[in-house]
Design a protein around this motif. Structure first.
Motif, PDB file in Angstrom:
ATOM      1  N   LEU A 150       0.831  -1.192   0.000  1.00  0.00           N
ATOM      2  CA  LEU A 150       0.000   0.000   0.000  1.00  0.00           C
ATOM      3  C   LEU A 150       0.870   1.248   0.000  1.00  0.00           C
ATOM      4  O   LEU A 150       1.810   1.353   0.791  1.00  0.00           O
ATOM      5  CB  LEU A 150      -0.902   0.037   1.242  1.00  0.00           C
ATOM      6  N   GLN A 151       0.545   2.182  -0.896  1.00  0.00           N
ATOM      7  CA  GLN A 151       1.163   3.498  -0.803  1.00  0.00           C
ATOM      8  C   GLN A 151       0.575   4.222   0.402  1.00  0.00           C
ATOM      9  O   GLN A 151      -0.532   3.899   0.861  1.00  0.00           O
ATOM     10  CB  GLN A 151       0.906   4.294  -2.087  1.00  0.00           C
ATOM     11  N   PHE A 152       1.301   5.219   0.907  1.00  0.00           N
ATOM     12  CA  PHE A 152       0.830   5.866   2.124  1.00  0.00           C
ATOM     13  C   PHE A 152      -0.542   6.506   1.934  1.00  0.00           C
ATOM     14  O   PHE A 152      -1.406   6.398   2.818  1.00  0.00           O
ATOM     15  CB  PHE A 152       1.830   6.927   2.603  1.00  0.00           C
ATOM     16  N   ASP A 153      -0.759   7.162   0.803  1.00  0.00           N
ATOM     17  CA  ASP A 153      -2.060   7.810   0.620  1.00  0.00           C
ATOM     18  C   ASP A 153      -3.185   6.777   0.545  1.00  0.00           C
ATOM     19  O   ASP A 153      -4.277   6.993   1.074  1.00  0.00           O
ATOM     20  CB  ASP A 153      -2.070   8.740  -0.595  1.00  0.00           C
ATOM     21  N   ALA A 154      -2.925   5.642  -0.071  1.00  0.00           N
ATOM     22  CA  ALA A 154      -3.936   4.584  -0.124  1.00  0.00           C
ATOM     23  C   ALA A 154      -4.198   4.000   1.266  1.00  0.00           C
ATOM     24  O   ALA A 154      -5.320   3.588   1.577  1.00  0.00           O
ATOM     25  CB  ALA A 154      -3.501   3.487  -1.079  1.00  0.00           C
TER      26      ALA A 154
END
Length: 328
Positions: free
Chosen positions: A240-244
């Motif tokens: 997971l990317q941080f924004d996701a």
């Protein structure tokens, strides 16, 4: 409830003993005096008794009821037991003669008090390096069964709406492999629960659900798979990317089927470089209070202060260390 008020409520009246190997350091003495006066725990100061008492008197600290242990005056029979236990624990890596010398080091002496259950935890690092604090812990306390390495987590707390998250590993492991990363994720979930954080664990990457292809992404995906095998009851997801992981709108677009995306509370970084950078950005740009590092994965709690810490930092980390003893 404020984090530390919650922790105090959990440990008060438990009579946990926390040892401070840096007993002649004024920041340590001041924090120990406060902890004792507040009846939160029982401090043990390591060092020359006269030196500690003189510093306390000069600073106006009350040491009534605080245990002081001078290794040079430790009862011979008790020291011999400590030497024998150390030699046994090191399994041929130290002779009795070597052990006698090693145990003159206050961090080794303090760690042995914890190992022998004469103390419930240890706080050091105000004047010693992380290596000086952690090395005895790894040699003597060692990691829990099924955990290859200790790791360092930070509680990230913000005043608004009492926001509280956990970032890991931001202190110890330079480049953990998939197995180690999975173990860090599971241990981080346990740490989060101790600090009243409902653990939803995001294994972070520059990719979300395979949107990028690289060995670095594969490691995170494999770590998520292993973590599910270790602790299937936990909500752990990645890559997971941080924004996701953090933003619900982005999560709905990038990972709509994830139980973690958009609501993560525990953020596990893929390696130390990004973790260290990440928590400091949150601290400096986002005005989050970074509490830690909290060492995870050890059989008994050992905590490492920053050498730039103040008396308040020592006070708080001692409370955290005592709270970790609740898990033992």
């Amino acid at each position: 409830m404020d984090l530390f008020e919650s922790l105090k409520a959990k440990i008060t009246n438990r009579q946990f003993k926390i040892v401070f190997p840096e007993g002649t350091e004024p920041r340590i003495i001041g924090a120990a005096a406060r902890l004792n006066a507040d009846r939160i725990l029982k401090p043990i100061l390591i060092g020359a008794t006269n030196d500690i008492q003189q510093i306390a008197a000069a600073k106006g600290f009350n040491l009534d009821g605080i245990t002081i242990i001078d290794p040079q005056e430790y009862p011979t029979a008790d020291f011999e037991k400590m030497v024998a236990a150390f030699v046994e624990r090191r399994k041929g890596k130290a002779t009795p003669e070597q052990a006698q010398t090693i145990l003159q080091d206050p961090n080794y002496f303090g760690t042995m008090l914890v190992y022998l259950n004469l103390a419930d935890g240890m706080v050091s690092g105000a004047v010693h390096s992380t290596g000086d604090t952690v090395r005895p812990a790894l040699q003597i306390i060692k990691t829990k069964p099924g955990v290859q390495r200790t790791s360092g987590a930070f509680i990230m707390q913000h005043g608004r709406d009492n926001e509280r998250y956990l970032f890991s590993d931001c202190a110890i492991n330079i480049n953990p492999n998939a197995q180690e990363l999975a173990e860090i994720a599971v241990e981080s979930a346990k740490t989060a629960e101790l600090f009243d954080i409902d653990p939803k664990v995001a294994l972070l990457s520059f990719s979300t659900m395979g949107s990028a292809k690289a060995d670095e992404v594969t490691k995170v995906q494999e770590a998520a798979r292993i973590a599910h095998e270790i602790a299937p009851e936990l909500d752990i997801d990645g890559d997971l990317q941080f924004d996701a992981a953090y933003v619900p709108v982005v999560a709905n677009q990038k990972a709509p089927d994830s139980k973690v995306a958009g609501q993560a509370t525990v953020f596990v970084f893929p390696e130390l470089q990004s973790g260290n950078i990440g928590y400091k950005i949150a601290q400096r740009f986002g005005n989050f209070e970074a509490i830690g590092p909290i060492l995870q994965g050890l059989n008994q709690p050992i905590s490492d202060l920053s050498r730039g810490s103040n008396e308040e930092d020592v006070y708080k980390l001692a409370i955290i260390t005592a709270a970790q003893a609740l898990q033992n």
